[in-house]
Write a protein that holds these residues in place. Structure first.
Motif, short mmCIF file in Angstrom:
data_model
loop_
_atom_site.label_atom_id
_atom_site.label_comp_id
_atom_site.label_asym_id
_atom_site.label_seq_id
_atom_site.Cartn_x
_atom_site.Cartn_y
_atom_site.Cartn_z
N ILE A 48 -7.04 3.04 -2.02
CA ILE A 48 -5.61 3.50 -1.85
C ILE A 48 -5.01 4.07 -3.06
O ILE A 48 -4.44 5.39 -3.04
N TYR A 87 -9.97 7.93 3.71
CA TYR A 87 -8.74 8.52 3.04
C TYR A 87 -9.39 9.96 2.33
O TYR A 87 -8.29 10.81 2.57
N SER A 118 -2.72 3.78 5.70
CA SER A 118 -2.45 2.43 4.97
C SER A 118 -1.88 1.63 6.06
O SER A 118 -2.24 0.39 6.06
N ALA A 157 0.84 -1.20 0.17
CA ALA A 157 -0.12 0.00 0.19
C ALA A 157 0.83 1.35 -0.02
O ALA A 157 0.63 2.22 -0.73
#
Length: 425
Positions: free
Chosen positions: A138, A398, A188, A93
């Motif tokens: 991600i 995120y 992450s 990630a």
């Protein structure tokens, strides 16, 4: 009238009218209604709006990104990032974040970054036990955070609209971009602990050296870009052309992974993406001319200043305004449509245009993650073959982190201007 204009644009967007057509249609409707100018101003402004020399950098950076994706340059950048941070739990990630940041120094487009890196890392993440929705989230948010790492197409358009230095704006984006990337990596790591995701490999200086040598030619491209700009050898547009030449030579003659037949496809894709962006740019210029002729910027500034004269509160309102604009408009359209309206207000309250350009850029990056448009999130969801809403549900933490970074950049100007002030211009 101003709210009616934006209402019609949003309505046309919701019913799936292409945004470029929606902007032009709205302008024509109000020109016919007001009768203040002939319709001939529409084609004239369409042409003048898209014929600026700095805008030539847009197709060139898109082409450079396409060449990288196909010629093995992106894969070597991922391998380099893996050797640097792959030893951490959930390292793949973090590799994604680092590789996206490096990739963005060449392509300038969040969608191009997401496609180039996503096609490499999402299948690898799936094999290592990452949930597909998390992998897509991600990649998507890392690409939107990387919009701050120059060269950035939204920055080029903003610099053109606000009449500021592209080089200064590029330099101002570095520290905010690194902060956003660091926050992505921290989140992450949290998910890696939660899902017990694996480490990729032990840290090895020898492996770092090997992957650096393998990626040496790929790393020359950002050096060409930055050297050309800051040594005053070339403009951003000319440097973009150099980046294309470098990517072509490296892919075809050094790595030898760029077949001739692929160039036709890359050129076709570049033409399609450029056509979409430039049609939006041209249509936005038409509507921008009409709004200026109706003194909408002055009316908006007066309305806000009658509500409050507090600079920080005004910046908060403008953050919300650009976030909403980013939800409905392509970043190019949002910048060209809104920046001319708010720039008089920005100068009136004493905000540095370079600082404001970074605020605008990161706001639009957040907007790329939120429906109904969410171009980057749709791209990664398609690559991961996961329903969009499933990725969106996984992605929101995120996006929330990016929103917090936006507020940090807004209220601590040094984050954007500190590096710029250190350079002797």
């Amino acid at each position: 009238m101003e709210w009616l204009i934006f209402g019609i644009i949003i309505l046309l967007t919701v019913i799936s009218v292409p945004i470029a057509f929606g902007l032009s249609i709205t302008t024509v409707i109000f020109l016919l209604w007001k009768g203040t100018a002939p319709l001939s101003v529409v084609p004239l402004n369409l042409f003048s709006g898209a014929s600026s020399f700095p805008l030539l950098a847009i197709p060139l950076f898109i082409l450079a990104g396409g060449l990288m994706e196909t010629s093995g340059i992106s894969l070597r950048l991922v391998n380099l990032a893996n050797s640097l941070v792959g030893f951490v739990r959930g390292g793949l990630a973090m590799v994604t974040v680092v590789a996206t940041m490096i990739q963005s120094e060449i392509s300038g487009s969040s969608v191009a970054d997401a496609a180039a890196i996503g096609n490499v890392v999402i299948p690898a993440m799936e094999k290592r036990g990452y949930p597909r929705a998390l992998s897509a989230a991600i990649v998507s948010n890392a690409a939107s955070a990387a919009i701050l790492i120059p060269p950035s197409i939204p920055m080029i358009i903003y610099a053109w609209m606000a009449e500021v230095s592209v080089a200064k704006l590029f330099l101002a984006g570095f520290l905010p971009g690194f902060i956003a990337g660091g926050c992505m990596m921290a989140l992450s790591y949290y998910y890696a602990r939660k899902y017990q995701l694996p480490m990729e490999q032990k840290f090895s200086l020898r492996q770092v050296g090997t992957t650096t040598v393998q990626a040496f030619w790929a790393l020359l491209i950002p050096i060409v870009i930055w050297g050309g700009i800051f040594l005053g050898i070339a403009t951003a547009t000319e440097v973009a052309a150099l980046a294309v030449i470098a990517a072509l030579i490296i892919g075809a003659f050094i790595y030898r992974e760029l077949p001739a037949r692929a160039i036709t496809r890359i050129l076709r894709d570049t033409t399609g993406q450029t056509g979409v962006i430039m049609l939006i740019v041209a249509s936005s210029a038409v509507l921008g001319w009409f709004l200026t002729s109706e003194q909408v910027p002055q009316k908006l500034a007066r309305m806000i200043l009658e509500t409050t004269s507090n600079k920080y509160l005004i910046l908060f309102f403008l953050n919300i305004f650009f976030f909403i604009a980013g939800m409905f408009l392509h970043s190019a359209a949002a910048i060209i449509l809104v920046v001319p309206i708010v720039m008089p207000l920005i100068r009136q309250i004493g905000v540095d245009p370079i600082h404001f350009g970074i605020i605008v850029t990161i706001n639009l990056g957040v907007g790329q993650q939120t429906p109904p448009v969410a171009t980057v999130l749709f791209t990664t969801a398609a690559i991961a073959r996961v329903p969009f809403w499933e990725v969106f549900k996984t992605s929101w933490p995120y996006t929330a982190v990016l929103a917090l970074v936006t507020l940090l950049v807004t209220y601590i100007p040094w984050i954007s201007l500190g590096v710029v002030d250190l350079v002797k211009w």
